[in-house]
Write a protein that holds these residues in place. Structure first.
Motif, PDB file in Angstrom:
ATOM      1  N   ASP A 159       0.940  -1.167  -0.377  1.00  0.00           N
ATOM      2  CA  ASP A 159      -0.063  -0.286  -0.293  1.00  0.00           C
ATOM      3  C   ASP A 159       0.747   1.369   0.082  1.00  0.00           C
ATOM      4  OD1 ASP A 159      -2.076  -1.273  -0.332  1.00  0.00           O
ATOM      5  OD2 ASP A 159      -2.171  -1.686   1.867  1.00  0.00           O
ATOM      6  N   ARG A 211      -4.567   3.468  -8.727  1.00  0.00           N
ATOM      7  CA  ARG A 211      -3.355   3.501  -8.658  1.00  0.00           C
ATOM      8  C   ARG A 211      -2.408   3.275 -10.208  1.00  0.00           C
ATOM      9  NH1 ARG A 211      -1.184   1.906  -2.834  1.00  0.00           N
ATOM     10  NH2 ARG A 211      -2.600   3.639  -2.377  1.00  0.00           N
ATOM     11  N   GLY A 220      -1.870  -3.909  -4.485  1.00  0.00           N
ATOM     12  CA  GLY A 220      -2.122  -2.149  -3.557  1.00  0.00           C
ATOM     13  C   GLY A 220      -0.992  -1.724  -3.735  1.00  0.00           C
ATOM     14  N   SER A 221      -0.334  -1.933  -4.925  1.00  0.00           N
ATOM     15  CA  SER A 221       1.202  -0.811  -4.879  1.00  0.00           C
ATOM     16  C   SER A 221       0.225   0.332  -6.457  1.00  0.00           C
ATOM     17  CB  SER A 221       2.681  -1.577  -5.290  1.00  0.00           C
ATOM     18  OG  SER A 221       2.481  -2.487  -4.890  1.00  0.00           O
TER      19      SER A 221
END
Length: 237
Positions: free
Chosen positions: A171, A216, A191-192
């Motif tokens: 994250d 993202r 999650g990056s």
């Protein structure tokens, strides 16, 4: 203390930090000329790609596997009659690739210098261990990295593990690279952030559809843009 929104930046190596695919293309052309009496260039290219895909589970990514796939293809298209001098020249071509000087891409050293110290930088690359270590050493970029991970594959679990080991978890991490399939899509799924920097030449195996709707995901045209973008993510601008 709470971790910053972004504290760790992973960077791909081949065709993100230095040239790579162009040497494969040049060697493919050389391979096709060696076997021009046996098959058309387009057919050879297709057969070689089939061999590479077939052999990935055995040899992994990198020049050694590519060289073995060229030899296998040469034997197949000549029905076992590939001359010894052709096999020798294929091996020579592979050795030349392994010994080719490293050519860093534009803006790479100065970008890493600006990021180092403010963020944990992790080199995350696939390929042969010895070859990737050689290229990193010759590139002169190793001083900028807090960690180096040379992996057999890049998937969701890879990014979860690496960003937990060397940072504050996915994250709080960003992956920068030229491969949508290996660098961007699995990193986002972990999650990056996924920062896609296209290269003029990318192996067809690494092609995928840009995840433009992913919150993202970000496409940048040059690596220098990462410096400004991470400041935006961290609310520093």
């Amino acid at each position: 203390m709470r971790a910053k929104p972004l504290s760790t930046i992973g960077l791909d190596a081949d065709d993100t930090l230095w040239q790579n695919e162009q040497f494969y293309r040049l060697t493919e052309a050389r391979f096709a000329s060696l076997l021009a009496d046996y098959a058309e260039k387009e057919h050879l290219t297709e057969r070689l790609l089939e061999a590479e895909r077939r052999n990935l589970q055995l040899y992994g990514f990198g020049i050694k596997g590519f060289t073995l796939s060229m030899i296998e293809t040469a034997i197949e298209v000549t029905e076992g009659r590939a001359p010894a001098h052709v096999i020798r020249q294929i091996l020579d071509a592979g050795r030349e690739m392994l010994n080719h000087p490293v050519e860093t891409l534009p803006h790479v050293p100065e970008t890493l210098e600006r990021l180092a110290g403010s963020y944990r930088l992790v080199l995350i690359t696939k390929g042969d261990l010895f070859d990737q270590e050689r290229k990193l050493a010759q590139s002169g970029l190793s001083e900028f990295f807090d960690a180096v991970e040379i992996v057999s594959n890049k998937d969701i679990a890879t990014y979860e593990r690496i960003f937990a080991r060397h940072g504050d978890g996915p994250d709080h991490a960003m992956m920068v690279g030229n491969s949508l399939k290996s660098d961007i899509i699995p990193a986002i799924a972990a999650g990056s952030w996924g920062i896609y920097i296209p290269h003029d030449l990318t192996w067809s195996f690494e092609h995928a559809v840009e995840p433009v709707d992913a919150p993202r995901f970000k496409r940048l045209e040059r690596i220098s843009g990462v410096v400004e973008f991470v400041k935006i993510v961290n609310g520093e601008w």
